[in-house]
Enzyme design. Structure first.
Site, PDB file in Angstrom:
ATOM      1  N   HIS A   9       0.839  -1.189   0.000  1.00 57.48           N
ATOM      2  CA  HIS A   9       0.000   0.000   0.000  1.00 57.48           C
ATOM      3  C   HIS A   9       0.880   1.247   0.000  1.00 57.48           C
ATOM      4  O   HIS A   9       2.050   1.190   0.349  1.00 57.48           O
ATOM      5  CB  HIS A   9      -0.839   0.088   1.290  1.00 57.48           C
ATOM      6  CG  HIS A   9      -1.623  -1.120   1.630  1.00 57.48           C
ATOM      7  ND1 HIS A   9      -2.987  -1.196   1.476  1.00 57.48           N
ATOM      8  CD2 HIS A   9      -1.250  -2.317   2.168  1.00 57.48           C
ATOM      9  CE1 HIS A   9      -3.427  -2.374   1.901  1.00 57.48           C
ATOM     10  NE2 HIS A   9      -2.383  -3.066   2.312  1.00 57.48           N
ATOM     11  N   TYR A  10       0.292   2.408  -0.336  1.00 58.23           N
ATOM     12  CA  TYR A  10       0.893   3.666   0.070  1.00 58.23           C
ATOM     13  C   TYR A  10      -0.049   4.364   1.040  1.00 58.23           C
ATOM     14  O   TYR A  10      -1.260   4.113   1.055  1.00 58.23           O
ATOM     15  CB  TYR A  10       1.267   4.569  -1.101  1.00 58.23           C
ATOM     16  CG  TYR A  10       0.161   5.067  -2.009  1.00 58.23           C
ATOM     17  CD1 TYR A  10      -0.989   5.686  -1.529  1.00 58.23           C
ATOM     18  CD2 TYR A  10       0.302   4.975  -3.397  1.00 58.23           C
ATOM     19  CE1 TYR A  10      -1.968   6.169  -2.381  1.00 58.23           C
ATOM     20  CE2 TYR A  10      -0.672   5.465  -4.246  1.00 58.23           C
ATOM     21  CZ  TYR A  10      -1.801   6.056  -3.730  1.00 58.23           C
ATOM     22  OH  TYR A  10      -2.758   6.541  -4.578  1.00 58.23           O
ATOM     23  N   THR A  11       0.508   5.232   1.879  1.00 60.88           N
ATOM     24  CA  THR A  11      -0.276   5.846   2.946  1.00 60.88           C
ATOM     25  C   THR A  11      -1.158   6.990   2.453  1.00 60.88           C
ATOM     26  O   THR A  11      -2.167   7.298   3.091  1.00 60.88           O
ATOM     27  CB  THR A  11       0.644   6.385   4.053  1.00 60.88           C
ATOM     28  OG1 THR A  11       1.563   7.336   3.476  1.00 60.88           O
ATOM     29  CG2 THR A  11       1.417   5.243   4.707  1.00 60.88           C
ATOM     30  N   GLU A  74       2.539  -0.901   4.565  1.00 63.06           N
ATOM     31  CA  GLU A  74       2.267   0.472   4.153  1.00 63.06           C
ATOM     32  C   GLU A  74       3.583   1.193   3.877  1.00 63.06           C
ATOM     33  O   GLU A  74       4.519   1.122   4.681  1.00 63.06           O
ATOM     34  CB  GLU A  74       1.508   1.221   5.249  1.00 63.06           C
ATOM     35  CG  GLU A  74       0.073   0.778   5.450  1.00 63.06           C
ATOM     36  CD  GLU A  74      -0.902   1.485   4.513  1.00 63.06           C
ATOM     37  OE1 GLU A  74      -0.437   2.307   3.684  1.00 63.06           O
ATOM     38  OE2 GLU A  74      -2.111   1.221   4.623  1.00 63.06           O
ATOM     39  N   HIS A 112      -2.486  -3.391  -3.391  1.00 65.96           N
ATOM     40  CA  HIS A 112      -3.826  -3.161  -2.862  1.00 65.96           C
ATOM     41  C   HIS A 112      -4.824  -3.014  -4.009  1.00 65.96           C
ATOM     42  O   HIS A 112      -5.957  -3.508  -3.945  1.00 65.96           O
ATOM     43  CB  HIS A 112      -3.809  -1.902  -1.991  1.00 65.96           C
ATOM     44  CG  HIS A 112      -5.001  -1.758  -1.123  1.00 65.96           C
ATOM     45  ND1 HIS A 112      -5.300  -0.597  -0.446  1.00 65.96           N
ATOM     46  CD2 HIS A 112      -6.004  -2.622  -0.806  1.00 65.96           C
ATOM     47  CE1 HIS A 112      -6.411  -0.754   0.250  1.00 65.96           C
ATOM     48  NE2 HIS A 112      -6.862  -1.968   0.048  1.00 65.96           N
ATOM     49  N   ASP A 122      -3.519   2.137  -4.950  1.00 65.06           N
ATOM     50  CA  ASP A 122      -2.169   2.048  -4.384  1.00 65.06           C
ATOM     51  C   ASP A 122      -1.571   0.643  -4.550  1.00 65.06           C
ATOM     52  O   ASP A 122      -2.314  -0.336  -4.617  1.00 65.06           O
ATOM     53  CB  ASP A 122      -2.185   2.469  -2.903  1.00 65.06           C
ATOM     54  CG  ASP A 122      -3.167   1.681  -2.045  1.00 65.06           C
ATOM     55  OD1 ASP A 122      -4.336   1.517  -2.458  1.00 65.06           O
ATOM     56  OD2 ASP A 122      -2.768   1.234  -0.955  1.00 65.06           O
TER      57      ASP A 122
END
Length: 204
Positions: A9-11, A74, A112, A122
């Protein structure tokens, strides 16, 4: 359940501090097993034997409840810029440790957006999947030629890889974000070729 997937994921937050605060806030009802900051610092948020709320609704290879089947990582990034070198190096060190502990195959390291293509984008087209594949940490289509390019094969190949084909347009966007981030427009022969090549190696 025993983890068979690692979901990246990215935040989508401005700072690592803001992401960390959110991921430890019980009221947010969201977390991940690991958070990797831009400077390469790694925080373990949830024990790998525990279920983390990182993936939400989605499916992969016909399996639901992704949170119970996966380790979530993440990466601190807004989504509109490349991922930092220190961060990618930390990820490339962490992934083989997790994969070895749980016998997770490279085909099980996914985005994700792969499991939730109608909701999530993401880690997005700025993420360097090919770097991971070169190190044997995920899959990437080879450059062989001579495959069937019938566009009608797209649904079959994408479904075999693991995508839920209920929304083909969303799946195409997710597929391209990971394997052809420069591609634009409608489905084309190269999408089909890449999906067919991946089909050989993505069965978990």
């Amino acid at each position: 359940m025993r983890p068979i997937l690692i979901v990246l994921h990215y935040t989508a937050m401005e700072t690592s501090e803001a992401a960390l605060d959110r991921l430890i806030d019980p009221k947010a009802e969201v977390s991940a097993h690991y958070l990797i900051c831009e400077d390469g610092i790694v925080y373990q948020m949830v024990d790998e034997t525990m279920r983390a709320w990182h993936a939400g609704a989605g499916s992969w290879q016909g399996m639901g409840d992704i949170n119970s089947r996966s380790i979530g990582i993440e990466l601190c990034n807004r989504g509109d810029h490349p991922f930092a070198e220190s961060q990618m190096a930390a990820l490339c060190s962490l992934l083989p440790e997790i994969m070895t502990r749980w016998s997770i195959l490279p085909s099980g390291v996914i985005a994700h957006s792969d499991v939730a293509p109608t909701r999530k984008i993401d880690p997005g087209p700025k993420f360097d999947w090919q770097r991971l594949a070169i190190q044997g940490l995920t899959v990437w289509p080879d450059e062989e030629s001579g495959y069937d390019t019938d566009l009608q094969c797209w649904t079959q190949h994408a479904a075999a890889i693991g995508y839920d084909m209920a929304e083909p347009d969303a799946v195409l966007a997710a597929f391209r974000a990971r394997f052809r981030p420069w591609a634009k427009g409608p489905l084309d022969d190269e999408d089909v070729r890449r999906s067919e090549r991946l089909n050989k190696s993505c069965m978990i």
